[in-house]
Design an enzyme around this catalytic site. Structure first.
Site, PDB file in Angstrom:
ATOM      1  N   GLY A 196     -15.773   2.486   4.094  1.00  0.00           N
ATOM      2  CA  GLY A 196     -14.547   3.241   3.867  1.00  0.00           C
ATOM      3  C   GLY A 196     -13.825   2.888   2.581  1.00  0.00           C
ATOM      4  N   GLN A 197     -14.548   2.304   1.623  1.00  0.00           N
ATOM      5  CA  GLN A 197     -13.902   1.942   0.348  1.00  0.00           C
ATOM      6  C   GLN A 197     -13.630   3.191  -0.477  1.00  0.00           C
ATOM      7  OE1 GLN A 197     -16.184  -0.795  -2.061  1.00  0.00           O
ATOM      8  NE2 GLN A 197     -14.492  -1.159  -3.485  1.00  0.00           N
ATOM      9  N   SER A 198     -12.388   3.340  -0.943  1.00  0.00           N
ATOM     10  CA  SER A 198     -12.052   4.506  -1.767  1.00  0.00           C
ATOM     11  C   SER A 198     -11.603   4.119  -3.169  1.00  0.00           C
ATOM     12  CB  SER A 198     -10.972   5.350  -1.080  1.00  0.00           C
ATOM     13  OG  SER A 198      -9.763   4.627  -0.961  1.00  0.00           O
ATOM     14  N   HIS A 202     -10.375  -5.213  -3.135  1.00  0.00           N
ATOM     15  CA  HIS A 202      -9.030  -5.449  -2.604  1.00  0.00           C
ATOM     16  C   HIS A 202      -9.116  -5.870  -1.151  1.00  0.00           C
ATOM     17  CE1 HIS A 202     -10.089  -1.188  -2.308  1.00  0.00           C
ATOM     18  NE2 HIS A 202      -9.446  -1.171  -1.153  1.00  0.00           N
ATOM     19  N   HIS A 247      -7.017  -5.777   2.313  1.00  0.00           N
ATOM     20  CA  HIS A 247      -5.884  -5.208   3.046  1.00  0.00           C
ATOM     21  C   HIS A 247      -5.308  -6.310   3.934  1.00  0.00           C
ATOM     22  CE1 HIS A 247      -6.888  -0.829   2.413  1.00  0.00           C
ATOM     23  NE2 HIS A 247      -8.096  -1.339   2.228  1.00  0.00           N
ATOM     24  N   ASN A 275     -12.789  -3.309   2.811  1.00  0.00           N
ATOM     25  CA  ASN A 275     -13.678  -2.169   2.977  1.00  0.00           C
ATOM     26  C   ASN A 275     -14.672  -2.160   1.822  1.00  0.00           C
ATOM     27  OD1 ASN A 275     -12.301  -1.267   5.275  1.00  0.00           O
ATOM     28  ND2 ASN A 275     -10.821  -0.124   4.049  1.00  0.00           N
ATOM     29  N   ASP A 288       0.844  -1.196   0.000  1.00  0.00           N
ATOM     30  CA  ASP A 288       0.000   0.000   0.000  1.00  0.00           C
ATOM     31  C   ASP A 288       0.881   1.249   0.000  1.00  0.00           C
ATOM     32  OD1 ASP A 288      -3.220   0.497   0.990  1.00  0.00           O
ATOM     33  OD2 ASP A 288      -1.829   2.190   1.102  1.00  0.00           O
TER      34      ASP A 288
HETATM   35  P1  5GP Z   1      -9.787   1.449   0.464  1.00  0.00           P
HETATM   36  O1  5GP Z   1      -9.863   2.783   1.154  1.00  0.00           O
HETATM   37  O2  5GP Z   1     -10.511   1.490  -0.866  1.00  0.00           O
HETATM   38  O3  5GP Z   1     -10.165   0.279   1.307  1.00  0.00           O
HETATM   39  O4  5GP Z   1      -8.249   1.213   0.184  1.00  0.00           O
HETATM   40  C1  5GP Z   1      -7.564   1.761  -0.902  1.00  0.00           C
HETATM   41  C2  5GP Z   1      -6.096   1.682  -0.569  1.00  0.00           C
HETATM   42  O5  5GP Z   1      -5.366   1.841  -1.768  1.00  0.00           O
HETATM   43  C3  5GP Z   1      -5.610   2.763   0.403  1.00  0.00           C
HETATM   44  O6  5GP Z   1      -5.031   2.149   1.537  1.00  0.00           O
HETATM   45  C4  5GP Z   1      -4.586   3.548  -0.423  1.00  0.00           C
HETATM   46  O7  5GP Z   1      -3.478   3.955   0.357  1.00  0.00           O
HETATM   47  C5  5GP Z   1      -4.199   2.562  -1.506  1.00  0.00           C
HETATM   48  N1  5GP Z   1      -3.816   3.151  -2.781  1.00  0.00           N
HETATM   49  C6  5GP Z   1      -4.519   4.092  -3.478  1.00  0.00           C
HETATM   50  N2  5GP Z   1      -3.889   4.367  -4.632  1.00  0.00           N
HETATM   51  C7  5GP Z   1      -2.782   3.572  -4.665  1.00  0.00           C
HETATM   52  C8  5GP Z   1      -1.730   3.397  -5.639  1.00  0.00           C
HETATM   53  O8  5GP Z   1      -1.694   4.021  -6.685  1.00  0.00           O
HETATM   54  N3  5GP Z   1      -0.762   2.485  -5.332  1.00  0.00           N
HETATM   55  C9  5GP Z   1      -0.774   1.775  -4.160  1.00  0.00           C
HETATM   56  N4  5GP Z   1       0.231   0.913  -3.977  1.00  0.00           N
HETATM   57  N5  5GP Z   1      -1.756   1.910  -3.244  1.00  0.00           N
HETATM   58  C10 5GP Z   1      -2.735   2.801  -3.494  1.00  0.00           C
END
Ligand code: 5GP
Ligand code: ZN
Length: 115
Positions: free
Chosen positions: A94-96, A101, A103, A88, A30
């Site tokens: 909290g999915q962004s 994916h 974690h 998430n 990450d």
């Molecule tokens: P979410 O918030 O959707 O559960 O997690 C998305 C994760 O993707 C976050 O922890 C964020 O730091 C990671 N992330 C977002 N863009 C990138 C990227 O371009 N490369 C990597 N390695 N991680 C990313």
């Protein structure tokens, strides 16, 4: 999917610190780690989230993603002390990034319940 950042990582169009792969999933560090070890494990097929796991093929892809998460945890020596796998999902989850994916978090005692 052409505009999806995790599809681009999966097929090498943008760089990432890859830690492992299997036939259906890829794992990479990450960018903004929340624990000493923070790896993202994704299916190589684009699924926006859990709601798209509706076919045998997508169910298998998610199972292979969990398998890779387990294997990476073992390879990184995390199995003994333990780790957390998190998916998430949606706004309240909290999915962004809308490519499913997992974690993989480890290396410190993680709080429960999560914030
Ligand atoms: P979410 O918030 O959707 O559960 O997690 C998305 C994760 O993707 C976050 O922890 C964020 O730091 C990671 N992330 C977002 N863009 C990138 C990227 O371009 N490369 C990597 N390695 N991680 C990313
Ligand atoms: Zn994608």
């Amino acid at each position: 999917m052409t505009d999806c950042i995790f599809c681009k990582i999966a097929d090498g169009r943008i760089p990432a610190n890859i830690v492992g792969r299997n036939d259906a999933a890829v794992a990479f560090r990450d960018l903004n780690p929340q624990a000493p070890t923070h790896v993202l494990v994704i299916p190589t097929m684009h699924l926006s989230g859990m709601a798209e796991m509706t076919t045998d093929e997508s169910e298998r892809a998610v199972a292979r993603t969990l398998r890779l998460a387990r294997d990476i945890a073992a390879e990184l020596g995390l199995a003994e002390n333990g780790y957390r796998l998190v998916i998430n999902t949606g706004r309240d989850g909290g999915q962004s990034v809308f490519h499913l994916h997992v974690h993989l978090l480890a290396g410190r005692r993680l709080a429960w319940p999560p914030g």
